[in-house]
Structures are given as structure tokens and as C-alpha cells.
Design a protein around this motif. Sequence first.
Motif, PDB file in Angstrom:
ATOM      1  N   GLU A 276      -0.569 -10.024 -29.659  1.00  0.00           N
ATOM      2  CA  GLU A 276      -2.006  -9.797 -29.756  1.00  0.00           C
ATOM      3  C   GLU A 276      -2.798 -10.596 -28.731  1.00  0.00           C
ATOM      4  O   GLU A 276      -4.013 -10.735 -28.858  1.00  0.00           O
ATOM      5  N   ILE A 277      -2.155 -11.136 -27.715  1.00  0.00           N
ATOM      6  CA  ILE A 277      -2.857 -11.982 -26.751  1.00  0.00           C
ATOM      7  C   ILE A 277      -2.570 -11.546 -25.328  1.00  0.00           C
ATOM      8  O   ILE A 277      -1.624 -10.782 -25.066  1.00  0.00           O
ATOM      9  N   SER A 278      -3.370 -12.065 -24.425  1.00  0.00           N
ATOM     10  CA  SER A 278      -3.103 -11.900 -22.993  1.00  0.00           C
ATOM     11  C   SER A 278      -2.486 -13.200 -22.477  1.00  0.00           C
ATOM     12  O   SER A 278      -3.182 -14.206 -22.315  1.00  0.00           O
ATOM     13  N   ARG A 279      -1.179 -13.183 -22.247  1.00  0.00           N
ATOM     14  CA  ARG A 279      -0.502 -14.366 -21.707  1.00  0.00           C
ATOM     15  C   ARG A 279      -0.992 -14.676 -20.298  1.00  0.00           C
ATOM     16  O   ARG A 279      -0.978 -15.833 -19.870  1.00  0.00           O
ATOM     17  N   THR A 280      -1.404 -13.645 -19.581  1.00  0.00           N
ATOM     18  CA  THR A 280      -1.901 -13.849 -18.220  1.00  0.00           C
ATOM     19  C   THR A 280      -3.098 -14.786 -18.215  1.00  0.00           C
ATOM     20  O   THR A 280      -3.192 -15.721 -17.411  1.00  0.00           O
ATOM     21  N   ILE A 281      -4.047 -14.536 -19.142  1.00  0.00           N
ATOM     22  CA  ILE A 281      -5.251 -15.364 -19.210  1.00  0.00           C
ATOM     23  C   ILE A 281      -4.902 -16.783 -19.652  1.00  0.00           C
ATOM     24  O   ILE A 281      -5.383 -17.771 -19.075  1.00  0.00           O
ATOM     25  N   ILE A 282      -4.038 -16.891 -20.661  1.00  0.00           N
ATOM     26  CA  ILE A 282      -3.663 -18.219 -21.167  1.00  0.00           C
ATOM     27  C   ILE A 282      -2.977 -19.041 -20.081  1.00  0.00           C
ATOM     28  O   ILE A 282      -3.298 -20.226 -19.881  1.00  0.00           O
TER      29      ILE A 282
ATOM     30  N   ASP B 136     -12.164  -4.305 -16.713  1.00  0.00           N
ATOM     31  CA  ASP B 136     -12.707  -4.054 -15.374  1.00  0.00           C
ATOM     32  C   ASP B 136     -12.604  -5.253 -14.450  1.00  0.00           C
ATOM     33  O   ASP B 136     -12.967  -5.162 -13.279  1.00  0.00           O
ATOM     34  N   ASP B 137     -12.166  -6.389 -14.961  1.00  0.00           N
ATOM     35  CA  ASP B 137     -12.090  -7.601 -14.138  1.00  0.00           C
ATOM     36  C   ASP B 137     -10.946  -7.468 -13.127  1.00  0.00           C
ATOM     37  O   ASP B 137      -9.792  -7.254 -13.529  1.00  0.00           O
ATOM     38  N   PRO B 138     -11.231  -7.589 -11.821  1.00  0.00           N
ATOM     39  CA  PRO B 138     -10.180  -7.404 -10.799  1.00  0.00           C
ATOM     40  C   PRO B 138      -9.038  -8.403 -10.897  1.00  0.00           C
ATOM     41  O   PRO B 138      -7.934  -8.143 -10.452  1.00  0.00           O
ATOM     42  N   LEU B 139      -9.303  -9.580 -11.505  1.00  0.00           N
ATOM     43  CA  LEU B 139      -8.247 -10.587 -11.623  1.00  0.00           C
ATOM     44  C   LEU B 139      -7.213 -10.215 -12.683  1.00  0.00           C
ATOM     45  O   LEU B 139      -6.081 -10.714 -12.673  1.00  0.00           O
ATOM     46  N   PHE B 140      -7.602  -9.338 -13.635  1.00  0.00           N
ATOM     47  CA  PHE B 140      -6.720  -9.088 -14.773  1.00  0.00           C
ATOM     48  C   PHE B 140      -6.430  -7.608 -15.026  1.00  0.00           C
ATOM     49  O   PHE B 140      -5.793  -7.262 -16.017  1.00  0.00           O
ATOM     50  N   THR B 141      -6.887  -6.720 -14.156  1.00  0.00           N
ATOM     51  CA  THR B 141      -6.635  -5.291 -14.365  1.00  0.00           C
ATOM     52  C   THR B 141      -5.146  -4.956 -14.324  1.00  0.00           C
ATOM     53  O   THR B 141      -4.713  -3.960 -14.902  1.00  0.00           O
ATOM     54  N   ALA B 142      -4.339  -5.804 -13.647  1.00  0.00           N
ATOM     55  CA  ALA B 142      -2.892  -5.542 -13.560  1.00  0.00           C
ATOM     56  C   ALA B 142      -2.143  -6.006 -14.802  1.00  0.00           C
ATOM     57  O   ALA B 142      -0.949  -5.739 -14.950  1.00  0.00           O
ATOM     58  N   SER B 143      -2.846  -6.692 -15.716  1.00  0.00           N
ATOM     59  CA  SER B 143      -2.183  -7.216 -16.909  1.00  0.00           C
ATOM     60  C   SER B 143      -1.914  -6.098 -17.906  1.00  0.00           C
ATOM     61  O   SER B 143      -2.835  -5.417 -18.372  1.00  0.00           O
TER      62      SER B 143
ATOM     63  N   SER C  35     -13.835  -8.459 -24.332  1.00  0.00           N
ATOM     64  CA  SER C  35     -14.244  -9.820 -23.999  1.00  0.00           C
ATOM     65  C   SER C  35     -13.175 -10.827 -24.421  1.00  0.00           C
ATOM     66  O   SER C  35     -12.616 -10.713 -25.515  1.00  0.00           O
ATOM     67  N   VAL C  36     -12.958 -11.802 -23.544  1.00  0.00           N
ATOM     68  CA  VAL C  36     -11.981 -12.848 -23.814  1.00  0.00           C
ATOM     69  C   VAL C  36     -12.562 -14.184 -23.367  1.00  0.00           C
ATOM     70  O   VAL C  36     -13.200 -14.264 -22.307  1.00  0.00           O
ATOM     71  N   ALA C  37     -12.364 -15.210 -24.183  1.00  0.00           N
ATOM     72  CA  ALA C  37     -12.730 -16.573 -23.776  1.00  0.00           C
ATOM     73  C   ALA C  37     -11.555 -17.481 -24.114  1.00  0.00           C
ATOM     74  O   ALA C  37     -10.911 -17.319 -25.158  1.00  0.00           O
TER      75      ALA C  37
ATOM     76  N   TYR D  34      -8.154 -19.811 -27.936  1.00  0.00           N
ATOM     77  CA  TYR D  34      -8.321 -18.482 -27.343  1.00  0.00           C
ATOM     78  C   TYR D  34      -9.031 -17.576 -28.345  1.00  0.00           C
ATOM     79  O   TYR D  34      -8.662 -17.558 -29.531  1.00  0.00           O
ATOM     80  N   ILE D  35     -10.053 -16.833 -27.897  1.00  0.00           N
ATOM     81  CA  ILE D  35     -10.725 -15.842 -28.739  1.00  0.00           C
ATOM     82  C   ILE D  35     -10.888 -14.556 -27.955  1.00  0.00           C
ATOM     83  O   ILE D  35     -10.940 -14.563 -26.715  1.00  0.00           O
ATOM     84  N   ASP D  36     -10.960 -13.442 -28.670  1.00  0.00           N
ATOM     85  CA  ASP D  36     -11.193 -12.166 -27.973  1.00  0.00           C
ATOM     86  C   ASP D  36     -11.954 -11.208 -28.869  1.00  0.00           C
ATOM     87  O   ASP D  36     -12.129 -11.439 -30.061  1.00  0.00           O
TER      88      ASP D  36
END
Length: 518
Positions: free
Chosen positions: A70-76, A93-100, A110-112, A127-129
Amino acid sequence: MSTYRTLFEIGKALVAETDLNALLPILMDKVIEQTGAERGMITVLGDNGELLFETARHLDKKDLAKPEFEISRTIIQSVLKSGEYVVIKNALDDPLFTASASISRLQLLSVACAPLRDADKSFGVIYIDNRDISGVFEEDTGRLLNEFAELIAVSVKSLLERRRAQSEAAQKDVKLRRQVERLRQLEEQLAQSEGYDELKGLKSLAMLEVVNQIEKVARTDSPVLIIGETGSGKELIARELHRKSLRREQPFIPLNCAALPDENLLISELFGHTKGAFTGADKEKAGVFEMADGGTIFLDEIAKTSLAFQTKLLRVLESGEFSRLGEMKIRKTDVRLLSAANPDLPELIKKGGFYPDLYYRLEGFVIRVPALRERREDIPEIAAHFLEKFAAEHKRKIAGFSAEANAGLLRYHWPGNVRELRNAINRAVILAEQESIEITDLPLSLSDAPGDPKPNLAEPNFNAAKQQAIEAFEREFIGRLLTATNGNISEAARRAGMYKKNLIDKMKQYGIKREDFV
């Protein structure tokens, strides 16, 4: 709920709750409630760098069943690496994470994520989303999440370390319980088996393990390689193996290979020789392999033989055939071979001084005999045995050992192992002038060991003499405690009714090292 009220509730939880598993869900629920997130998680790094989920919660205050999906390991991983919080309004839509792949699969909007840091090093994240357009995170959400992370990081790190320490202590306790149970089983097994008349000092777990191995392998025909330091009792182990074997009614012939440095003499002893085979061979002689047919041969110091001899021995072990020195006739033998060597045998193989093929043939079963310093609890029984033996032999009436002599026996390292102890007791019995063995009857290496000065009772100054006596008592008392607890300072302090720090200070004062009693 206001931000200040949330911070107050979090602070109160940090003070009141010491159970990490109970604390983190409370903290996560407060953060989700304050930020309007759909889900939230706290993860920390494991020893191998893996992500460990300490808590994973939903806005309905329930645990997530499978948070790892349930998480994005890329962001973590990005936050862990940078040590900075991130806020992503629209991760799709974020170019840094579209490949995730996880962002796409989870349809995250939204992710923080903020780091949990200790001494400028990230050890986890909060981590929250959100997947709802109505819950888009703004920059102030990221700053607030980062403040939460800074607020809880110290407590979370402290509780993680406490839990790890408790886990290690529990593991040690389980290990100790298993050792105690193993010791009990071995003692029962020893009580039920035939007596070990020659082996003395069977109270340590290390020697009980040796007994257990003897019981298991004795009735087989497997070759046994006995590894141990000089004087540790390897031949006694070999004799017990033979005595408990199916060959016990047949000969047991020991041969110390180091006692025959001449290669031809050693070959002659093992295989025999014909008349005139070499200078001095004035008649034919049967070798050990013939005389021990059906029985057991014990080759001590096998590592001190020549490569030529090792080749001949290997051939016999492989075929069961040999010839006397000086003849062509092929003879057959049926023997069980036991051998012994010092612990440095593998190193000798690396240096080319011992054939690996012979080693593999000899090591069908390996028994490692502990050095005497590794089984100090056996020393009193072994010393008492030798005292009884030599007192009878020398016709001396000696009751036992003084407290100071006992302490010296237990403290000494015994580089010569049981053999050195045997010689020390023999000498002490001869020298003793009282009804007990005193420290002065023992060799100087024991009685004048560093850090163990004896009080000068002839000292004319009463206070000085009393202080020396007190110091001698304290050294002996601490030595006994550490011996009884195998160097466990905490347990020794508990038994003595002392603070651990005070015991450590006393050990430093007298130069007593814990390592000497482990």
C-alpha cells in the motif's frame, strides 16, 4: 482538532506510553486526523536495510492488512536518502515519480513523507497518502508532518533500542534455558551410561558434550579425529571410545608419532619389519597394524609425521593392506583408527605439511576436546582426583586445598592443560608441610601470578597488614564469583550484593579481567 491540541495529545502519549507497539498506532491516528490523510504508516530501517512496518493505519483507525503493498517505496527511499521531507500534490503527474509502478497501481494522488532522524541520520519515515481530490496535500502539510517526525523521533528511536535490547535479552535467556536443559539431558545420559572411570571433571557443558559424542560414535567403526591442545586428555578420550566400542575385547594400542621422529622407526612400529630391513633390525617384528588386528589403534600427534609416512598410512586406510618394511608380502588388517592432533592442523594443511586426502580419511568424526581454561568448573574435581591419587602414592595425609590454593587453581590459565595440573598437584603433594595444599606449595606461576600479591603478615604496622589481608580477600572473593558466573559481571554483582559499577571498579583496582573467566 487544532494543531496545538494534536501536538499536546502526541506529547502526552510520548510521556505516558512506553510500549512501542501501543504508542505508534496512537501517534499515527493523531497525524491522520490532523492532516486529513486517508492512510498513514511509520516504517524504520532494519539491520539489513529492509523496511520494517511498525504501524500502518487507515482513517477509520484500523490497521492495514498488508501495508507493504500500500505504499510507494520510491518516495520512501527518496526521503531516506535525502533526509528531507517531500509533499507531492499529484503523484500521477509528477515527473519524478511517473515511472513508479506502485504509484500507478495504487492510483495515489497526494503523498507526504518526512524522515525520522537520529544524529543527522535517517532511521525511518512517517508517510501519509490520499487518493481523493478533496484531500490534496499542500506544502504546509509537509511542514506539519516534518514537525511531527522531529517531535517523535527521539522517543521512537529510544523505544526501538529498548525493544531490541529486550529481544536480545530474551534470546539470551532462551539460549541459556536451552543450555540448562541440554546440560540436564547430558547429565541424565551420563548417569545412565557406563562410568567414565578415567575421565575426571565432567561437570562442564563442554565436557558433557564430549561424552555425548563418545556415546554416539563409540559403537561405530568410523575413524575419529580428536582435536585438542597438548595435555588436554586426547588419549583418555581415545581409550573411552575403544572401551565403549564393539572392539573392546580386542587390543587397544596407542602410539605417539612425535616420539618417533625417525621415519623408518615410525613405519617399522606401525607396519613391522623383516630381519635386516635396516641397521639394527636383527630380527623380524610385527607392527601395530598386525598386533591390533580386530581392535583399535590410536595415533597421537598425527600432524607431526612426514608426508612420506602419510602416503603409506593413507594407502593402508584405503585398502586395508600393508607390507612389513623390507618385504613384498601383502598383509591384511582390520583395525579402527583413532587419531589426535592439535587445533592448528587445518593451518598445517594450508601450508602443505599434511595431506588433505589423509585428513578427510581421518576426520570421519571429529571430537574437539576443550582446553582446561575453557572448563574451569571441572578443575576442582580433577585437582581433588589427582590429590587423592598422589597422596596415596606418596603416602601423605593431605585433606584438601586451602581457599587461596583453590583460587590460584581456578585463576591460572593452564597452558599445559590437565597434564600441567597433574604435575602441579604431584609436586604440591611432595612439598606440602601441612594437612592441606597451600598456595606456596604450587608452582610459582600459580602462587605468584600477576595481580595476586599475598598479604605480608609479618608487616609490623597493623593497619597496613589489615589492608593487605582485605585486598587479598577481595581478590580471591571476586575471582571466585567470576569463576562461578563464567565472567558474567552483572550476575556476579547480584550474588555479591554489590552495585555492578562498584564491582567493576574493584576489578580495575586489582587488574582482574572478565575475559580470564569466560
